[in-house]
Design a protein around this motif. Structure first.
Motif, short mmCIF file in Angstrom:
data_model
loop_
_atom_site.label_atom_id
_atom_site.label_comp_id
_atom_site.label_asym_id
_atom_site.label_seq_id
_atom_site.Cartn_x
_atom_site.Cartn_y
_atom_site.Cartn_z
N HIS A 99 0.85 -1.21 -0.02
CA HIS A 99 -0.16 -0.06 0.03
C HIS A 99 0.90 1.45 -0.15
CE1 HIS A 99 -3.88 1.94 1.98
NE2 HIS A 99 -3.63 2.34 0.55
N TRP A 100 1.12 1.89 -1.06
CA TRP A 100 2.15 2.99 -1.27
C TRP A 100 1.24 4.33 -1.27
CZ3 TRP A 100 5.62 2.13 -6.18
CH2 TRP A 100 6.36 0.78 -5.96
N VAL A 101 1.80 5.07 -0.33
CA VAL A 101 1.41 6.46 -0.41
C VAL A 101 1.89 7.31 -1.72
CG1 VAL A 101 1.15 8.72 0.71
CG2 VAL A 101 0.84 6.44 1.95
N LEU A 102 1.23 7.87 -2.21
CA LEU A 102 1.89 8.55 -3.51
C LEU A 102 2.34 9.96 -3.00
CD1 LEU A 102 -0.63 7.79 -6.48
CD2 LEU A 102 1.66 7.17 -6.08
N PRO A 103 3.74 10.33 -3.66
CA PRO A 103 4.00 11.80 -3.58
C PRO A 103 2.84 13.02 -3.84
CG PRO A 103 5.64 10.48 -4.67
CD PRO A 103 4.35 9.70 -4.63
N PRO A 104 2.76 13.98 -3.36
CA PRO A 104 1.87 15.08 -3.86
C PRO A 104 2.37 15.49 -5.08
CG PRO A 104 3.54 15.93 -2.27
CD PRO A 104 3.72 14.51 -2.30
N ASP A 105 1.59 16.51 -5.56
CA ASP A 105 1.71 17.11 -7.01
C ASP A 105 3.12 17.44 -7.36
OD1 ASP A 105 1.33 17.63 -9.56
OD2 ASP A 105 0.18 19.51 -9.07
N ALA A 131 -5.11 10.84 -6.76
CA ALA A 131 -5.16 9.50 -5.90
C ALA A 131 -4.14 9.76 -4.65
CB ALA A 131 -5.18 8.27 -6.44
N VAL A 132 -4.50 9.44 -3.67
CA VAL A 132 -3.31 9.67 -2.40
C VAL A 132 -2.56 8.34 -2.35
CG1 VAL A 132 -4.86 11.10 -0.97
CG2 VAL A 132 -4.91 8.67 -0.78
N ARG A 154 -10.10 7.76 -6.33
CA ARG A 154 -9.98 9.21 -6.49
C ARG A 154 -10.14 9.85 -5.13
NH1 ARG A 154 -12.04 11.52 -10.71
NH2 ARG A 154 -13.20 9.70 -11.45
N GLY A 155 -9.19 10.91 -5.22
CA GLY A 155 -9.13 12.06 -4.12
C GLY A 155 -8.77 11.21 -2.94
#
Length: 432
Positions: A99-105, A131-132, A154-155
């Protein structure tokens, strides 16, 4: 789209909908690319806004993905590049859900997505979801990881531990089904490659030699058989081969290919037909364990062009029906030159005879699928050949082959079940 919530009721509803949709897909589709398309549809329709399935098969990695509101990506190009394959292998090495947390924009976010999904529209589509996180679930079957399922929402909505556990269970079912699909597809691919490799090469054309052939396999569903034809060399000095490996289908086709290859190799050493068949026989005797199941008959010829446009034809026969020379006048001459079948006796001896093929004369070779073709009461035989060739003196080789093949087919009848492989080869000097 329905969303999964921490509360059990909404989650169970979507989980059951997913299982119902997967039940219609799994086990009914045996083409991996199509299976992946239907799987990502099922996940996007029920539990996620994005889904990709990457699968490792015998031909390498393939991947199909889809984002809600968009078409499936991968329909036209399922291949996975090297960087994506490396990223997938790294995930699979852990053998557990990630379960990976994605970097922000940031540029790092695009880099992560690019490594996972390559230069595809999926990167931009997934980035637009904001997506977070990404959920990677390995697809395991028979104790090995064969692919990976990646999901996103989403979101800010994320996957709960309860959902992740349930999706791991679903992934187990998916992995088992895809494993079957991959095995079936790989076996079909292997069969297709082998079948293509067993098919005889197209006959070359010489500028002053009219060549025609016919080849009918007994087992039409496998498209290959034990009768073989080959012609190779230069316009001035050609080696001709026609023969019949015992049996039918794939096993006979394998033997036929081995003989064609052996003859081509032997002809590089000595182009005399008796020496070619002698060397070929020695190879076959050393390779086979049961001569009764592995022998073959054959006619080998050497065609050398003369200055006046005629050809000297030297023929050697290894237990095969005798070739026929159809003279331009219409007279038939049977070429009697006997020797034992190939692959039976290590000390076999082969003789040869030389004949002059004038312009317009035709050398006709055939397998016993012609002479032993059965009608209602008897076999086609040499009389059938003579009747079929009557009046064809000086005709093109194609006309001779077509007449003979059609005569045999008519003699047998359309309902005949007693069919054997059959082959015909005709060559005619044209002088031009």
């Amino acid at each position: 789209m329905s969303t999964l919530s921490d509360a059990g009721r909404g989650y169970r509803r979507d989980h059951e909908a997913l299982l119902a949709q997967l039940g219609e897909v799994l086990g009914s589709v045996h083409r991996p690319t199509r299976a992946l398309e239907l799987l990502v549809d099922a996940f996007v329709d029920t539990v996620a806004d994005f889904a990709q399935v990457a699968l490792r098969g015998g031909q390498g990695w393939i991947a199909v993905g889809r984002t809600a509101g968009h078409q499936v990506v991968g329909v036209d190009d399922h291949a996975v590049g090297r960087r994506r394959a490396e990223a997938i292998r790294d995930l699979l090495a852990r053998r557990t859900a990630e379960h990976w947390v994605l970097p922000p924009d940031t540029p790092e976010r695009i880099e992560v997505l690019g490594n996972l999904f390559g230069a595809t529209p999926l990167v931009e589509q997934l980035d637009s979801l904001d997506a977070v996180s990404l959920l990677h679930v390995p697809l395991v079957a028979r104790g090995r990881a064969l692919g990976i399922l990646t999901l996103a929402r989403r979101g800010p909505e994320d996957f709960t531990p309860e959902e992740i556990g349930a999706l791991e269970d679903v992934a187990g079912r998916v992995g088992t089904s895809l494993d079957v699909s991959v095995v079936v597809a790989d076996n079909r691919h292997v069969a297709s490659v082998l079948r293509t490799a067993l098919l005889p090469p197209p006959l070359p054309s010489a500028h002053d030699l009219d060549v025609a052939s016919y080849n009918r396999v007994a087992q039409e569903d496998v498209t290959v058989g034990g009768d073989f034809i080959d012609l190779h060399g230069t316009d001035e000095d050609l080696t001709m081969l026609l023969g019949d490996a015992v049996g039918k289908g794939v096993a006979a086709a394998v033997a036929a290919k081995r003989i064609r290859s052996s003859v081509r190799t032997a002809a590089l050493v000595d182009r005399s037909p008796d020496r070619v068949l002698d060397l070929t026989n020695r190879v076959l005797v050393t390779e086979v364990t049961s001569p009764i199941e592995s022998f073959a008959t054959a006619v080998c010829g050497r065609l050398r062009r003369l200055e006046d446009g005629a050809y000297d034809v030297t023929l050697t026969n290894a237990g095969h029906p005798p070739p026929i020379i159809l003279r331009r006048s219409g007279r038939l001459e049977y070429v009697e030159s006997h020797g034992p079948a190939l692959g039976v006796f290590e000390d076999a001896e082969y003789g040869s005879s030389t004949h002059r093929l004038e312009i317009g004369d035709i050398l006709v070779c055939y397998t016993d699928g012609i002479t032993e073709a059965r009608g209602r009461a008897d076999m086609f035989g040499e009389d059938g050949i003579a009747n079929a060739l009557a009046g064809l003196g000086g005709a093109p080789s194609s006309a001779v082959v077509e007449r003979l093949a059609m005569s045999v087919s008519s003699f047998m009848g359309v309902d005949s079940l007693d069919r054997d492989d059959a082959a015909i080869l005709a060559v005619r000097p044209t002088g031009v």
